[in-house]
Design a protein around this motif. Structure first.
Motif, PDB file in Angstrom:
ATOM      1  N   ALA A   1      -6.162   5.955   7.119  1.00 35.04           N
ATOM      2  CA  ALA A   1      -5.425   4.997   7.942  1.00 35.04           C
ATOM      3  C   ALA A   1      -4.746   5.699   9.113  1.00 35.04           C
ATOM      4  O   ALA A   1      -4.699   5.168  10.231  1.00 35.04           O
TER       5      ALA A   1
ATOM      6  N   TRP B   1      -7.228   6.275  11.774  1.00 41.94           N
ATOM      7  CA  TRP B   1      -7.439   5.037  12.540  1.00 41.94           C
ATOM      8  C   TRP B   1      -6.340   4.870  13.586  1.00 41.94           C
ATOM      9  O   TRP B   1      -6.596   4.436  14.706  1.00 41.94           O
TER      10      TRP B   1
ATOM     11  N   VAL C   1       3.041  -1.370   4.410  1.00 42.80           N
ATOM     12  CA  VAL C   1       2.775  -0.019   3.911  1.00 42.80           C
ATOM     13  C   VAL C   1       4.091   0.558   3.391  1.00 42.80           C
ATOM     14  O   VAL C   1       5.169   0.234   3.880  1.00 42.80           O
TER      15      VAL C   1
ATOM     16  N   LYS D   1      -4.834  -7.294  11.752  1.00 42.61           N
ATOM     17  CA  LYS D   1      -3.628  -7.942  11.257  1.00 42.61           C
ATOM     18  C   LYS D   1      -2.733  -8.371  12.422  1.00 42.61           C
ATOM     19  O   LYS D   1      -2.806  -7.823  13.519  1.00 42.61           O
TER      20      LYS D   1
ATOM     21  N   ASP E   1      -4.252  -9.422   0.050  1.00 46.00           N
ATOM     22  CA  ASP E   1      -5.327  -8.740   0.783  1.00 46.00           C
ATOM     23  C   ASP E   1      -5.861  -9.566   1.952  1.00 46.00           C
ATOM     24  O   ASP E   1      -6.324  -9.001   2.952  1.00 46.00           O
TER      25      ASP E   1
ATOM     26  N   TYR F   1      -6.523   7.359   1.239  1.00 45.31           N
ATOM     27  CA  TYR F   1      -6.540   6.193   2.126  1.00 45.31           C
ATOM     28  C   TYR F   1      -5.480   6.328   3.214  1.00 45.31           C
ATOM     29  O   TYR F   1      -5.700   5.924   4.362  1.00 45.31           O
TER      30      TYR F   1
ATOM     31  N   ARG G   1      -7.324  -1.773  12.655  1.00 44.88           N
ATOM     32  CA  ARG G   1      -8.631  -1.768  11.996  1.00 44.88           C
ATOM     33  C   ARG G   1      -8.936  -3.092  11.303  1.00 44.88           C
ATOM     34  O   ARG G   1     -10.071  -3.582  11.323  1.00 44.88           O
ATOM     35  N   GLN G   2      -7.912  -3.671  10.694  1.00 46.88           N
ATOM     36  CA  GLN G   2      -8.120  -4.879   9.904  1.00 46.88           C
ATOM     37  C   GLN G   2      -7.740  -6.149  10.650  1.00 46.88           C
ATOM     38  O   GLN G   2      -7.767  -7.236  10.062  1.00 46.88           O
TER      39      GLN G   2
ATOM     40  N   ALA H   1      -0.401   5.408  10.138  1.00 46.73           N
ATOM     41  CA  ALA H   1      -1.131   4.597   9.162  1.00 46.73           C
ATOM     42  C   ALA H   1      -0.833   3.118   9.349  1.00 46.73           C
ATOM     43  O   ALA H   1      -1.724   2.270   9.222  1.00 46.73           O
TER      44      ALA H   1
ATOM     45  N   GLY I   1       2.689  -5.980  10.691  1.00 47.65           N
ATOM     46  CA  GLY I   1       2.808  -5.074   9.563  1.00 47.65           C
ATOM     47  C   GLY I   1       4.203  -4.506   9.455  1.00 47.65           C
ATOM     48  O   GLY I   1       4.869  -4.266  10.474  1.00 47.65           O
TER      49      GLY I   1
ATOM     50  N   LEU J   1       0.867  -1.176   0.000  1.00 47.41           N
ATOM     51  CA  LEU J   1       0.000   0.000   0.000  1.00 47.41           C
ATOM     52  C   LEU J   1       0.907   1.230   0.000  1.00 47.41           C
ATOM     53  O   LEU J   1       1.586   1.522   0.984  1.00 47.41           O
TER      54      LEU J   1
ATOM     55  N   ILE K   1      -3.970   0.616  10.212  1.00 47.87           N
ATOM     56  CA  ILE K   1      -4.375  -0.524   9.388  1.00 47.87           C
ATOM     57  C   ILE K   1      -4.303  -1.816  10.186  1.00 47.87           C
ATOM     58  O   ILE K   1      -5.202  -2.665  10.114  1.00 47.87           O
TER      59      ILE K   1
END
Length: 867
Positions: free
Chosen positions: A281, A284, A618, A471, A611, A277, A468-469, A461, A474, A269, A465
């Motif tokens: 992010a 978030w 990122v 994960k 995804d 976006y 929020r997702q 960010a 990251g 990303l 992410i």
């Protein structure tokens, strides 16, 4: 020129043969050699790369070339009789036998059955000077012997060399050791010296036992001391095997037990392209701040910085580097406070993020960091918001055959075991439980040397992410620089032996490139590295997922085990002589915890698998992600890569990017060669709480100019610049940059964001002075240690305010504003009109004006409120 011969050459002036020396182990220091040219054969694959695992034994090794000299030490290839396979098999068998024991008595009985231990203690007639050792101490020492490291015990270990077995030494070597032992046994008066330990030797033995105990306990998941040595030899055996292109650590072998493996350039990303976006992010990340923690792996020795206390001569850790006027550790905390201040301005609530810091005893790292935190009152965060936990040191080994490097009896050279130990150590020390008790679900991880990791919105960010997702891990990544000593992020694809397919983002360290057929040289458009982004060691981690790995009691808790022998080990021996040894130590890499988070599918996946993975990447412009102060720039060196100088220049480029978008005329930062010749074009240092998101910072600056050679330092968050022309030096320094401290119920000073902040307004102001003396040879720009002819300096105490409107301030001025007062500067009949007035009591906390932050969709808008 040193002679090369299979027979030793004795130099009569060699200090090894001084009567006060310890030849029994000193000879070990001066064993030297040539590097044999069995470099790993590797090939360049076009992406993706398919790697077929090779299961072969090491080739026989070349004969040793031994000499004695005072030249820097390098170690010879192991003697022909040293059999890697045989020794590894012996250690593995012993490790398994010990693992099946339930008590210390059983472990002692098992290790006593080892051939090395039997022989050593049979000839070990006098013991350690009559010292009384516990069963645990004896077990640790026997582990040292069983691991083939008798020389660590000095003259006591040398007895084994002259005992019933030779342990791989040639006849000539044994004769020399016997001669050295005989000389050693006589003191300067010609009398026989007993085996009693001196006080310093007792202290060294005590320190050795502590280190051994730490290694035995921490590396229990691979078999303690015996397992540590077995793993070292396994890695060395693989790296010295001609024709083998893959040199996996045990953890990687476990991961890659599959039919084949491919690595692909990862889909990322790109925050610089998808700016909308990226803003979402980052929001978030701000919203999630109350459930986020911060992790700093600060245990490294940072040898390349060469940092020394100018007063004491003591070697210092990287955290103490005085960068831009403050230590690197202070810089990390300021960046964190800037995010917390932004959260306060948006939501009106105080948020204190718990910080876990991994230290080590290398260069008194743990002591220095603890002292720094105490000296600064725990940075207004309270002692309870910090967890400082110390990683164990591990013995350094030679590249030839894994022998521990020793400076003197009982004193092996020890180094930190890499930042990858952080996950198991965090579990062992209760750090994960501590985060949980503070309501934290995830954490951001950054290293001390990267001074730009929190720039703009990258870190926010990344965390946003991840939270929020849902994960598990990251990476923050960017373009990889040519020749950089940094790894790459990849998409790993493998087919498991059970027929399932596994996918996940991972990292390959630069030391491992040749094993993947990746060239480590300069990049080209067609070069393989150009397809892969850089690994920066900026991570988001889901804390429960990381704890699950750290508590696994398996090799998984020590991810990415490697043995990097490409950097020399330097040390000082007991005679004060400096040596350089080809070797390394067993290291773990924290980012390779990602290898435990691969997603499994029943069939091979086509494009778009990223995804749905539990890992993500990122990507942003490099100077918004990483610029490191890792190594000292040598005098005359034109390369600024990974130096404090290069990092400063990146900070200046970021400052240009911020201000040039604010209708401020400012010279563009040129290439590194200009810095080498004449220094930076200007110095601009902005407090991170002015943003830290650039969208916020830019609303506080509007119109004006900054001339070449100027200096601007703004150390206050509540700041306004409107049509200011700067030609010279302008320094705005505040005690309460983002808030004031108040004592809590435990008597600790706690920073209260937004409370009694200092403030500064500059409108239609022209600042002119002689500024920095750019010709001074005493200037150290990256320290912000510069000589000035003149400057405009504004010093704000407490909640002091400073306003200058429609005025030209020319020359050298210092405006010192006391707490509770507001100073206003305007043009007067005969020059400057200076008025100092007390702030009204009802405005003491809020100030006479402030910035109001409002959310507008995915953006933050600022409104100036005057009271």
């Amino acid at each position: 020129m040193a002679r090369t011969s299979s027979s030793p050459v004795l130099h009569h002036n060699n200090p090894l043969f001084n009567l006060n020396s310890k030849p029994s182990h000193s000879l070990f220091f001066f064993k030297s050699s040539f590097h044999h040219s069995n470099s790993l054969s590797s090939s360049i694959f076009s992406s993706p790369i398919q790697l077929h695992l090779l299961r072969q034994s090491p080739n026989s090794l070349c004969a040793p070339i031994t000499r004695v000299s005072t030249a820097p030490v390098e170690y010879a290839p192991p003697a022909p009789e040293f059999d890697f396979d045989k020794e590894i098999a012996r250690l593995r068998g012993l490790r398994e036998a010990i693992a099946s024991c339930g008590t210390l008595v059983e472990k002692l009985r098992t290790i006593d059955s080892d051939s090395r231990v039997k022989s050593f203690f049979k000839s070990w007639r006098n013991g350690f000077g009559g010292l009384s050792l516990s069963d645990c101490d004896l077990y640790l020492l026997k582990c040292v012997v069983a691991a083939g490291q008798e020389h660590v015990l000095g003259e006591f270990g040398a007895e084994l060399a002259n005992g019933e077995i030779e342990m791989g030494r040639s006849y000539m070597k044994n004769a020399l050791y016997a001669l050295a032992e005989m000389i050693e046994s006589w003191d300067v008066d010609g009398g026989r010296r007993g085996h009693g330990l001196k006080d310093e030797e007792k202290a060294a033995l005590k320190s050795l036992l502590k280190m051994l105990g730490d290694v035995e306990q921490f590396y229990d998941c691979i078999g303690g001391i015996i397992g540590y040595q077995a793993t070292v030899l396994e890695l060395l055996a693989q790296s010295t095997h001609k024709g083998q292109t893959i040199n996996w650590s045990e953890q990687a072998n476990k991961l890659l037990k599959s039919h084949f493996v491919e690595i692909h350039p990862p889909s990322v990303l790109d925050l610089s392209e998808d700016t909308e976006y990226a803003s979402q992010a980052a929001l978030w990340g701000i919203e999630g701040l109350p459930v986020l923690g911060e992790i700093y792996p600060l245990g490294g020795s940072a040898d390349r910085l060469g940092l020394v206390d100018p007063e004491t001569g003591e070697c210092l850790p990287a955290a103490m580097l005085p960068y831009c006027g403050r230590t690197l550790l202070e810089g990390l905390i300021r960046d964190l406070q800037a995010r917390e201040f932004l959260y306060f301005k948006l939501y009106g609530e105080q948020c204190i993020t718990p910080v876990a810091i991994m230290t080590s005893s290398a260069k008194n790292n743990h002591g220095h960091i603890t002292y720094l935190c105490e000296r600064f009152g725990w940075f207004g965060r309270g002692r309870s918001s910090f967890q400082i936990f110390e990683q164990p040191l591990v013995p350094a080994v030679t590249a030839e055959d894994g022998q521990w490097v020793v400076t003197r009896p009982f004193e092996p050279v020890c180094k930190p075991g890499g930042h990858g130990v952080i996950w198991k150590l965090a579990h062992d020390k209760g750090v994960f439980k501590w985060f949980q008790s503070n309501g934290r679900k995830g954490a951001t991880v950054r290293q001390i040397s990267n001074v730009v990791a929190a720039t703009d919105l990258t870190l926010l960010a990344l965390a946003g992410i991840g939270l929020r997702q849902g994960k598990k891990l990251g990476f923050a990544s960017c373009k990889r620089n040519s020749g950089a000593t940094e790894g790459i992020n990849v998409l790993l694809e493998k087919k498991n032996l059970d027929g399932n397919w596994a996918y996940g983002f991972s990292c390959i360290e630069y030391t491992e490139f040749d094993k993947f057929g990746i060239m480590a040289g300069p990049l080209s458009l067609s070069g393989l590295q150009a397809d892969f982004p850089a690994n920066t060691n900026i991570l988001y981690v889901d804390l429960p997922s990381a704890e699950l790995i750290g508590s696994s009691k398996s090799q998984s808790s020590l991810p990415g085990m490697v043995l990097n022998v490409k950097k020399p080990i330097t040390y000082m021996d007991q005679f004060g002589m400096k040596h350089s040894v080809s070797g390394g130590r067993l290291e773990c890499t924290m980012q390779n915890i990602a290898d435990n988070f691969a997603n499994t599918y029943s069939s091979r996946c086509s494009k778009g698998v990223e995804d749905g993975l539990d890992t993500f990447i990122v990507y942003n412009e490099r100077r918004k992600v990483t610029s490191s102060a890792k190594k000292r720039r040598r005098h005359g060196d034109k390369s600024l890569h990974q130096t404090p100088d290069g990092a400063l220049l990146d900070i200046m480029r970021n400052a240009y990017d911020i201000l040039s978008h604010c209708e401020i005329t400012i010279p563009k930062v040129q290439g590194n060669e200009e810095y080498v010749n004449s220094g930076p074009p200007y110095i601009i240092l902005l407090h991170p709480a002015l943003g830290p998101i650039w969208e916020v910072t830019r609303q506080k600056f509007r119109c004006g100019s900054i001339a070449m050679g100027s200096e601007l330092q703004i150390e206050v968050a509540e700041f306004l610049w409107r049509n200011v022309q700067l030609d010279g030096s302008l320094l705005v320094l505040a005690e309460n940059a983002a808030g004031s401290t108040q004592t809590n119920e435990n008597g600790e000073p706690i920073l209260q964001y937004g409370s009694r902040c200092a403030r500064c307004k500059l409108e239609n102001v022209k600042v002119m002075n002689s500024g920095i003396d750019w010709s001074s040879g005493d200037n150290v720009y990256w320290k912000h240690d510069v000589q000035r002819f003149e400057a405009l300096k504004v010093i704000l105490h407490g909640n002091a305010e400073f306003e200058a409107t429609d005025v030209i301030i020319q020359g050298n001025y210092v405006f010192d504003v006391p707490d509770g007062h507001k100073m206003q500067i305007t043009s007067g009949i005969s020059g400057l009109d200076v008025q100092l007035k007390p702030i009204k009591e009802e405005l003491m906390d809020s100030g006479t004006w402030f910035w109001n932050y409002k959310l507008r969709g995915t953006h933050i808008e600022l409104e100036l409120i005057e009271l």
